[in-house]
Scaffold this motif. Structure first.
Motif, PDB file in Angstrom:
ATOM      1  N   ASP A  44       0.868  -1.076  -0.061  1.00 62.59           N
ATOM      2  CA  ASP A  44      -0.237   0.087   0.193  1.00 62.59           C
ATOM      3  C   ASP A  44       0.843   1.340   0.063  1.00 62.59           C
ATOM      4  O   ASP A  44       1.897   1.278   0.746  1.00 62.59           O
ATOM      5  CB  ASP A  44      -0.941  -0.057   1.186  1.00 62.59           C
ATOM      6  N   VAL A  46       0.901   5.614   0.092  1.00 65.83           N
ATOM      7  CA  VAL A  46       0.441   6.798   0.298  1.00 65.83           C
ATOM      8  C   VAL A  46       1.076   7.863  -0.395  1.00 65.83           C
ATOM      9  O   VAL A  46       2.448   7.916  -0.173  1.00 65.83           O
ATOM     10  CB  VAL A  46       0.173   7.064   1.858  1.00 65.83           C
ATOM     11  N   PRO A  54      -3.382  14.729  -0.668  1.00 67.62           N
ATOM     12  CA  PRO A  54      -3.657  13.540  -1.450  1.00 67.62           C
ATOM     13  C   PRO A  54      -3.345  13.593  -2.887  1.00 67.62           C
ATOM     14  O   PRO A  54      -4.052  14.405  -3.264  1.00 67.62           O
ATOM     15  CB  PRO A  54      -4.714  12.737  -0.688  1.00 67.62           C
ATOM     16  N   SER A 109      -9.919   1.892   5.073  1.00 69.55           N
ATOM     17  CA  SER A 109      -9.154   1.923   6.056  1.00 69.55           C
ATOM     18  C   SER A 109      -9.696   2.287   7.437  1.00 69.55           C
ATOM     19  O   SER A 109     -10.884   2.852   7.427  1.00 69.55           O
ATOM     20  CB  SER A 109      -8.058   3.091   5.631  1.00 69.55           C
ATOM     21  N   ARG A 248      -6.563  -1.175   5.031  1.00 65.42           N
ATOM     22  CA  ARG A 248      -5.518  -0.429   5.546  1.00 65.42           C
ATOM     23  C   ARG A 248      -5.824  -0.099   7.247  1.00 65.42           C
ATOM     24  O   ARG A 248      -6.802   0.220   7.549  1.00 65.42           O
ATOM     25  CB  ARG A 248      -4.819   0.495   4.952  1.00 65.42           C
ATOM     26  N   ASN A 369      -4.183  11.146   5.922  1.00 71.45           N
ATOM     27  CA  ASN A 369      -3.155  10.633   4.976  1.00 71.45           C
ATOM     28  C   ASN A 369      -3.510   9.162   4.845  1.00 71.45           C
ATOM     29  O   ASN A 369      -3.136   8.426   3.858  1.00 71.45           O
ATOM     30  CB  ASN A 369      -1.804  10.934   5.812  1.00 71.45           C
ATOM     31  N   TYR A 373      -4.876   5.707  -0.460  1.00 68.48           N
ATOM     32  CA  TYR A 373      -3.757   5.006  -0.837  1.00 68.48           C
ATOM     33  C   TYR A 373      -3.891   4.375  -1.979  1.00 68.48           C
ATOM     34  O   TYR A 373      -5.015   3.821  -2.488  1.00 68.48           O
ATOM     35  CB  TYR A 373      -3.337   4.018   0.307  1.00 68.48           C
ATOM     36  N   TYR A 374      -2.765   3.869  -2.465  1.00 73.65           N
ATOM     37  CA  TYR A 374      -2.850   2.788  -4.050  1.00 73.65           C
ATOM     38  C   TYR A 374      -2.173   1.241  -3.388  1.00 73.65           C
ATOM     39  O   TYR A 374      -1.190   1.184  -2.673  1.00 73.65           O
ATOM     40  CB  TYR A 374      -1.861   3.550  -4.664  1.00 73.65           C
ATOM     41  N   TYR A 405       5.234   4.088   2.473  1.00 75.21           N
ATOM     42  CA  TYR A 405       4.631   2.633   2.161  1.00 75.21           C
ATOM     43  C   TYR A 405       6.027   1.542   2.999  1.00 75.21           C
ATOM     44  O   TYR A 405       6.840   2.082   3.515  1.00 75.21           O
ATOM     45  CB  TYR A 405       5.071   1.994   0.693  1.00 75.21           C
TER      46      TYR A 405
END
Length: 582
Positions: A44, A46, A54, A109, A248, A369, A373-374, A405
């Protein structure tokens, strides 16, 4: 406490109503992110730009993944954003049936507030509580938050909720009230030590002074090692409790000191007890953090630190009164703490906060934050599962952005030896009051046996001193196969092991009775199909007194080093036992 080993009976041919209703018990259990059979790795990431804003709408081709210096092909890519969806309500269970399946939020998350009184001064604890109150007042309604506390052990104060009022009530309760801590005790000890050294110096006995100085230094080292060991154990317990929650997990960790360093990026790791490193314990915690998608956000309870340039692999420090130390010594201690915070955040994909006195703002920043995320999934070109640590690097073909990450993983397999930090890994997870472990999500039915045993029947359980009026309970487990890591063997057999255990605790927290044991599984195709559908059944019996109590139940799978635990409150016996005082 050791769990006594009993012979357990596996009866997959029997499918009573309880087992017929447990088909979905394992459906929601997440598979490990690091799958040893497919060798897939998920990371993951950020991505933020100036002002912690973001970066949205990135694509797979914008990222590059590098493992141990070699480029990797991305197999799967997904963007995650904050959501206001309500929590998923677990399915209704039959009477007398319980499950450790958590009420998981429908969000990508969740957030954990960890109040660490073990490593925090009393004055700082009060400061943290006040700042958390301010944080909750501005909490986004879509955010899901749970509150844990660490003192001599980990405690769940409030489960995941988006209800601000419930969180405020939990924060204001006795469970989070400041108290005497290891930090304050260390400070009191320091005062006494300094007085003793002063007396010896006045007597002019340099040999006695030198000996006392060495003894006090050794004691301080032992105290720091014990605190580090307790902290590491609490992190492991916390991660085990979060595993079944999808997505997450952003752990916002408020403390005065951070006495552990986890990932093996440097040579100076923090020692955990008696001056000896415990690499297996650290390795286990790293694997758990990786699998559960946990990111650490350390926040200094002291506010702004003096931050000299330090090696981020310096480990942790012993907290206490800085009076009597030179300015240079104080800077070194505080710098080491900053380095430990930065290392914990850097290694797990979080962010550290030690440059602000506004702790509430730092908490809000961590939640924001961690909400966007990816996820990148790749299959390493290095197919060897040799147990070594693999370093991960993520690059983005854009300008000035920050990437957070996790920085690596252990290439472990099912054959990697189980850590030897405990003779029985399940026993410490059944301690009274610990949060439920959810690596293995199972169902368990608890009922008084019918009929009850004869008065002269052998007692069920390991407490041979148990006296008085007793009731025998039958406890039936249904354990999903997904986390058991059964191995394929010849003749279409599926082999493995699983341990189940019970510990009953009275109102005073003392253990009343206990039992448990290990099963060796050898399933043919028919029984394996039944186990996949209904779960692996296990039956235990235990004699308990007529009093209010808590029954701790647990499951452990050595093949995956995964655990599940659940505490069940039991009222006084609901039946009249036919076995009187035995």
């Amino acid at each position: 406490m050791r769990v006594s080993c009993l012979s357990l009976l596996l009866l997959l041919c029997c499918s009573p109503a309880f087992y017929a209703q447990t088909e979905t018990a394992g459906d929601k259990t997440p598979a490990p992110l690091l799958k040893t059979r497919t060798n897939a790795v998920a990371v993951d990431v950020v991505v933020t730009e100036r002002g912690d804003k973001p970066v949205l709408a990135l694509h797979e081709q914008d990222f590059a993944v590098i493992e141990d210096g070699k480029a990797q092909a991305i197999d799967f890519f997904e963007e995650h954003t904050a959501s206001d969806a309500p929590a998923a309500v677990p399915a209704a269970l039959p009477a007398h049936v319980y499950s450790n399946q958590p009420a998981a939020p429908h969000t990508d998350s969740v957030n954990v507030l960890l109040l660490d009184s073990l490593n925090t001064e009393e004055a700082d604890q009060a400061r943290v509580r006040k700042q958390m109150e301010s944080f909750l007042q501005t909490l986004n309604p879509g955010a899901r938050v749970a509150i844990f506390r660490l003192d001599t052990r980990l405690r769940l104060v409030q489960g995941f909720t988006g209800d601000r009022s419930r969180l405020e009530v939990a924060l204001g309760g006795k469970a989070t009230a400041p108290g005497t801590t290891s930090a304050s005790r260390s400070r009191d000890d320091d005062v006494g030590d300094k007085e003793e050294l002063s007396i010896l110096a006045e007597k002019g006995d340099p040999q006695a002074l030198q000996s006392a100085t060495r003894s006090m230094a050794a004691l301080a080292s032992d105290q720091a090692g014990r605190r580090a060991s307790l902290t590491l154990a609490a992190l492991e317990q916390l991660v085990r409790s979060l595993t079944a929650i999808p997505g997450r997990k952003n752990v916002i960790w408020c403390a005065s000191s951070f006495p552990v360093a986890l990932f093996p990026d440097g040579v100076n790791r923090q020692t955990l007890s008696n001056g000896r490193e415990i690499p297996d314990a650290v390795r286990e915690t790293v694997n758990l953090l990786t699998q559960a998608k946990v990111a650490l956000y350390p926040i200094s309870a002291q506010g702004i630190f003096n931050d000299p340039t330090m090696n981020p692999d310096s480990g942790g420090l012993s907290i206490g009164d800085d009076s009597g130390k030179t300015s240079q010594q104080q800077d070194a201690v505080r710098g080491a703490n900053v380095a430990a915070m930065e290392q914990l955040a850097y290694d797990t994909g979080g962010q550290a906060s030690h440059t602000t006195n506004d702790l509430s703002k730092a908490m809000t920043r961590a939640v924001q934050n961690g909400a966007h995320y990816y996820t990148l999934v790749y299959t390493p070109t290095n197919e060897k599962m040799d147990g070594k640590f693999r370093h991960i690097e993520i690059k983005l073909n854009q300008g000035k952005v920050q990437l957070d990450y996790r920085r690596g993983y252990y290439a472990d397999t099912q054959s990697t030896p189980t850590p030897t930090t405990a003779s029985d890994p399940l026993t410490p997870l059944l301690a009274r009051g610990l949060p439920s472990s959810t690596q293995i999500v199972y169902r368990v039915r608890v009922l008084p046996a019918d009929p009850q045993p004869a008065p002269d029947a052998a007692r069920a359980g390991g407490n041979t001193k148990l006296k008085g009026q007793l009731t025998r309970y039958g406890v039936d487990f249904s354990i999903p196969t997904v986390r058991l890591n059964l191995e394929d063997a010849a003749n279409n057999m599926h082999n493995g092991k699983v341990e189940v255990a019970l510990v009953a605790y009275g109102r005073d927290g003392a253990a009343l009775n206990w039992t448990g044991g290990a099963m060796t599984l050898s399933l043919n195709e028919t029984s394996y199909a039944a186990a996949q559908k209904f779960g692996v059944p296990a039956h235990l019996e235990i004699d308990l007194p007529e009093t209010d109590m808590v029954l701790a139940t647990g499951v452990y799978a050595p093949g995956s080093r995964s655990a599940g635990t659940l505490e069940i409150p039991l009222p006084a016996a609901a039946v009249t036992p036919t076995g009187a005082s035995r």
